[in-house]
Design a protein around this motif. Structure first.
Motif, PDB file in Angstrom:
ATOM      1  N   MET A  46       0.177  -6.643   0.156  1.00  0.00           N
ATOM      2  CA  MET A  46       0.175  -6.632   1.517  1.00  0.00           C
ATOM      3  C   MET A  46      -1.452  -6.449   1.966  1.00  0.00           C
ATOM      4  N   ARG A  47      -1.986  -5.535   1.620  1.00  0.00           N
ATOM      5  CA  ARG A  47      -2.908  -4.912   1.719  1.00  0.00           C
ATOM      6  C   ARG A  47      -4.125  -6.114   1.877  1.00  0.00           C
ATOM      7  N   GLU A  48      -4.627  -7.088   1.085  1.00  0.00           N
ATOM      8  CA  GLU A  48      -4.970  -8.265   0.297  1.00  0.00           C
ATOM      9  C   GLU A  48      -4.775  -9.176   2.104  1.00  0.00           C
ATOM     10  N   ARG A  49      -3.638  -9.556   2.033  1.00  0.00           N
ATOM     11  CA  ARG A  49      -2.914 -10.563   3.081  1.00  0.00           C
ATOM     12  C   ARG A  49      -4.159  -9.904   4.384  1.00  0.00           C
ATOM     13  N   ALA A  50      -3.763  -9.012   5.305  1.00  0.00           N
ATOM     14  CA  ALA A  50      -4.220  -8.236   5.880  1.00  0.00           C
ATOM     15  C   ALA A  50      -5.855  -8.303   6.003  1.00  0.00           C
ATOM     16  N   GLY A  51      -6.186  -7.918   5.095  1.00  0.00           N
ATOM     17  CA  GLY A  51      -7.562  -8.109   5.051  1.00  0.00           C
ATOM     18  C   GLY A  51      -8.010  -9.262   5.133  1.00  0.00           C
ATOM     19  N   LEU A  52      -7.196 -10.974   4.497  1.00  0.00           N
ATOM     20  CA  LEU A  52      -8.093 -11.449   4.593  1.00  0.00           C
ATOM     21  C   LEU A  52      -8.815 -12.079   5.948  1.00  0.00           C
ATOM     22  N   ALA A  53      -7.342 -11.611   6.785  1.00  0.00           N
ATOM     23  CA  ALA A  53      -7.166 -11.968   7.963  1.00  0.00           C
ATOM     24  C   ALA A  53      -7.795 -11.271   9.811  1.00  0.00           C
ATOM     25  N   GLY A  54      -8.747  -9.325   8.803  1.00  0.00           N
ATOM     26  CA  GLY A  54      -9.357  -8.396   9.383  1.00  0.00           C
ATOM     27  C   GLY A  54      -8.414  -7.564   9.976  1.00  0.00           C
ATOM     28  N   GLY A  55      -7.139  -7.315   9.265  1.00  0.00           N
ATOM     29  CA  GLY A  55      -6.631  -6.172   9.316  1.00  0.00           C
ATOM     30  C   GLY A  55      -5.788  -5.390   8.218  1.00  0.00           C
ATOM     31  N   HIS A  56      -5.322  -4.363   8.590  1.00  0.00           N
ATOM     32  CA  HIS A  56      -4.571  -3.426   7.269  1.00  0.00           C
ATOM     33  C   HIS A  56      -3.577  -3.436   7.411  1.00  0.00           C
ATOM     34  N   VAL A  57      -2.638  -2.871   6.437  1.00  0.00           N
ATOM     35  CA  VAL A  57      -1.800  -2.454   5.848  1.00  0.00           C
ATOM     36  C   VAL A  57      -1.404  -1.232   5.510  1.00  0.00           C
ATOM     37  N   ASP A  58      -0.755   0.051   6.260  1.00  0.00           N
ATOM     38  CA  ASP A  58      -0.514   1.537   5.625  1.00  0.00           C
ATOM     39  C   ASP A  58       1.133   1.251   5.182  1.00  0.00           C
ATOM     40  N   VAL A  59       0.899   1.976   3.984  1.00  0.00           N
ATOM     41  CA  VAL A  59       2.410   1.681   4.063  1.00  0.00           C
ATOM     42  C   VAL A  59       3.161   4.034   3.998  1.00  0.00           C
ATOM     43  N   ILE A  60       3.872   4.456   4.843  1.00  0.00           N
ATOM     44  CA  ILE A  60       4.388   5.269   4.807  1.00  0.00           C
ATOM     45  C   ILE A  60       5.764   5.451   4.644  1.00  0.00           C
ATOM     46  N   SER A  61       5.688   6.137   3.262  1.00  0.00           N
ATOM     47  CA  SER A  61       7.365   6.732   2.493  1.00  0.00           C
ATOM     48  C   SER A  61       7.235   7.647   1.608  1.00  0.00           C
ATOM     49  N   ALA A  62       8.399   7.880   1.820  1.00  0.00           N
ATOM     50  CA  ALA A  62       8.627   9.289   0.064  1.00  0.00           C
ATOM     51  C   ALA A  62      10.189   9.380  -0.428  1.00  0.00           C
ATOM     52  N   LYS A  63      10.365   9.754  -1.297  1.00  0.00           N
ATOM     53  CA  LYS A  63      11.395   8.996  -2.414  1.00  0.00           C
ATOM     54  C   LYS A  63      12.477   9.943  -0.892  1.00  0.00           C
ATOM     55  N   GLY A  64      13.649   9.769  -0.289  1.00  0.00           N
ATOM     56  CA  GLY A  64      14.960  10.084   0.186  1.00  0.00           C
ATOM     57  C   GLY A  64      14.705  10.091   1.775  1.00  0.00           C
TER      58      GLY A  64
END
Length: 195
Positions: free
Chosen positions: A160-178
């Motif tokens: 996902m991060r590579e894909r975003a980078g290909l078009a000049g964007g970026h991806v953040d993932v926010i998560s925690a167990k539970g």
């Protein structure tokens, strides 16, 4: 006459295995390493080819319709409820941005359906003066984003991060167990009209 094509590496593995003398482990190791490198190269080429294909669903439905369609499939295949919303005034993006947004949405929705055990999955497309933001949010089991090891790749975060980078964007993932998971893909305004 149809030209002959080279046999794929996976078809040649039997040939390599048959010619390996059992008394030469060093030679066998070298041959298998060579074969492994060849297969990895072909996988990279196939992956790049797939990444370069434009989704027919995107052509038929547009970005919002294609993301909603992908989410509806999640709802059909799981017990999760799916909702989709557009925030702000929808406007066209560059084809490369739309393609990567859709692929990121599909990956995140797939993860939510297969790994999160979520009861609710939400997709949002937000348009504002800064650009366009995609959010895929689930209320599932979550995971440790910072954990090193194969778990991160298991969820396709690298792709996902590579894909975003290909078009000049970026991806953040926010998560925690539970605590569920939120995937946020952002493309700035200066990329929205780029080809």
């Amino acid at each position: 006459m149809i030209p002959s094509l080279p046999r794929p590496a996976w078809l040649r593995t039997g040939t390599v295995a048959r010619r390996l003398p059992p008394s030469d482990p060093t030679g066998a190791r070298q041959d298998l390493n060579s074969l492994r490198k060849h297969v990895e190269e072909q996988i990279r080429e196939v992956r790049q080819t797939i990444w370069n294909l434009r989704s027919p669903t995107l052509n038929e439905r547009g970005l919002a319709g294609a993301i909603e369609h992908a989410g509806d499939r999640v709802a059909e295949e799981t017990s999760a409820a799916f909702t989709f919303s557009i925030i702000g005034t929808e406007r066209p993006c560059a084809p490369a941005v739309e393609e990567q947004l859709l692929r990121i949405a599909q990956e995140a929705l797939f993860n939510a359906s297969r790994h999160s055990d979520a009861s609710v999955v939400r997709a949002e497309l937000e348009y504002d003066e800064r650009g366009v933001t995609l959010r895929i949010i689930d209320n599932g089991v979550g995971f440790d984003v910072d954990a090193s090891g194969p778990e991160s790749d298991h969820f396709g975060l690298t792709h996902m991060r590579e894909r975003a980078g290909l078009a000049g964007g970026h991806v953040d993932v926010i998560s925690a167990k539970g605590s569920g998971t939120q995937v946020v893909a952002t493309f700035p305004t200066n990329r929205m009209g780029a080809v």
